[in-house]
Design a protein around this motif. Structure first.
Motif, short mmCIF file in Angstrom:
data_model
loop_
_atom_site.label_atom_id
_atom_site.label_comp_id
_atom_site.label_asym_id
_atom_site.label_seq_id
_atom_site.Cartn_x
_atom_site.Cartn_y
_atom_site.Cartn_z
N TYR A 1 13.66 -16.48 16.62
CA TYR A 1 14.68 -16.96 17.63
C TYR A 1 13.95 -16.98 19.08
N ILE A 2 13.29 -16.19 19.25
CA ILE A 2 12.64 -15.89 20.73
C ILE A 2 11.63 -17.02 20.77
N VAL A 3 10.51 -17.33 19.81
CA VAL A 3 9.46 -18.48 19.89
C VAL A 3 10.12 -19.89 19.89
N CYS A 4 11.06 -20.15 18.97
CA CYS A 4 11.73 -21.20 19.02
C CYS A 4 12.58 -21.40 20.28
N SER A 5 13.34 -20.57 20.72
CA SER A 5 13.88 -20.84 22.11
C SER A 5 13.06 -21.14 23.28
N SER A 6 11.81 -20.53 23.16
CA SER A 6 10.97 -20.73 24.33
C SER A 6 10.28 -21.87 24.24
#
Length: 299
Positions: free
Chosen positions: A237-242
């Motif tokens: 979730y974090i990587v895709c959002s970033s």
């Protein structure tokens, strides 16, 4: 030119009181992770481009401070940093207080420099972009990548650096047709193989990120199935959002009672693990703009 007023040095008692207050702020911020809402809020904060460069402790301080004011932080920086982005902090805005490391040279009794340094932390003010206004006559620098749907092909250029990272970890990556209704991919640590379902490029990026997180050491043997999947889902979730993939509709998993004993220490450790893994993958994607430009030129 008027002389700046000199600051009165703090007494030892005042320094101790300030450090105690900072430690209390950090503990209260960490305790927010013990609730489902607090955990999910932190994951969303960590997934923004403007907060990834801060430590986990400062991310929590920022998140808790903003939540208490009803603000969802998206991009946080100092006063001068915003000026470089053609923005100015709005007059009267209340600063967010974080802790910045301050190395101090150690000296012996004679006052000579020993060559060693000791790290102290001091409180510094930062602000969220919602507390700023564009500078007159200047265009603000864009701060967030546009969110692209997970079903699209806008992020195809990220497959190559992700594959390179997997190879660096000793894995081969295979993209192939997989049955509908089955898993979208898997990571086999024994065979050192990652398999990804064919389909939209953005979906491949998401799945590849998920499986690389497993490949970075978050396996069922180490964490158990439930906790391992929570950790890698949060990293994903974090990587895709970033990188600007729209994962806002996906739920952020959470495990109630991460540790029967020492829950606060346990959840701090899990948050640190998630942050470390996300940074490793994000670092591998730092070439994103060049890769995108090269692919566009080739097309």
């Amino acid at each position: 030119m008027p002389r700046r007023p000199t600051r009165t040095p703090l007494t030892d008692a005042e320094r101790d009181a300030r450090r105690a207050a900072d430690r209390d702020r950090l503990e209260q911020a960490a305790r927010a992770l013990l609730t489902t809402d607090g955990w999910q809020r932190w994951i969303k904060v960590r997934g923004t481009n403007g907060l990834a460069r801060y430590s986990v402790s400062n991310q929590l301080l920022i998140a808790v401070d903003c939540w208490s004011r009803g603000i969802t932080p998206t991009y946080v920086a100092g006063f001068r940093a915003f000026l470089d982005l053609n923005r100015c902090v709005r007059k009267g805005s209340k600063a967010i207080k974080i802790l910045a490391p301050c190395p101090v040279k150690q000296r012996d009794r004679s006052g000579e420099n020993t060559g060693e340094k000791r790290i102290f932390f001091r409180t510094v003010p930062v602000f969220d972009v919602c507390m700023t206004d564009p500078l007159p006559g200047k265009d603000p620098v864009p701060l967030q990548p546009p969110a692209e749907p997970i079903t699209g092909d806008s992020h195809r250029h990220l497959i190559a650096p992700l594959t390179a990272l997997a190879c660096e970890l000793g894995y081969t990556v295979e993209i192939r047709d997989l049955p509908d209704g089955g898993p979208g991919g898997w990571c086999d640590p024994k065979a050192k193989q990652i398999v990804i379902a064919a389909g939209p490029a953005n979906s491949q990026v998401r799945t590849l990120t998920h499986e690389i997180a497993h490949g970075l050491g978050v396996g069922y043997a180490e964490y158990g199935r439930e906790q391992a999947e929570v950790l890698v889902d949060c990293v994903t979730y974090i990587v895709c959002s970033s990188v600007g993939l729209d994962v806002g509709g996906e739920s952020i998993p959470y495990i109630a009672g991460w540790g029967e004993d020492g829950a606060l220490d346990a959840i701090r450790a899990y948050a640190g693990t998630i942050d470390t893994l996300a940074r490793r993958i994000e670092d591998a994607l730092e070439t994103q703009p060049d890769a995108a430009a090269n692919e566009a030129a080739a097309a």
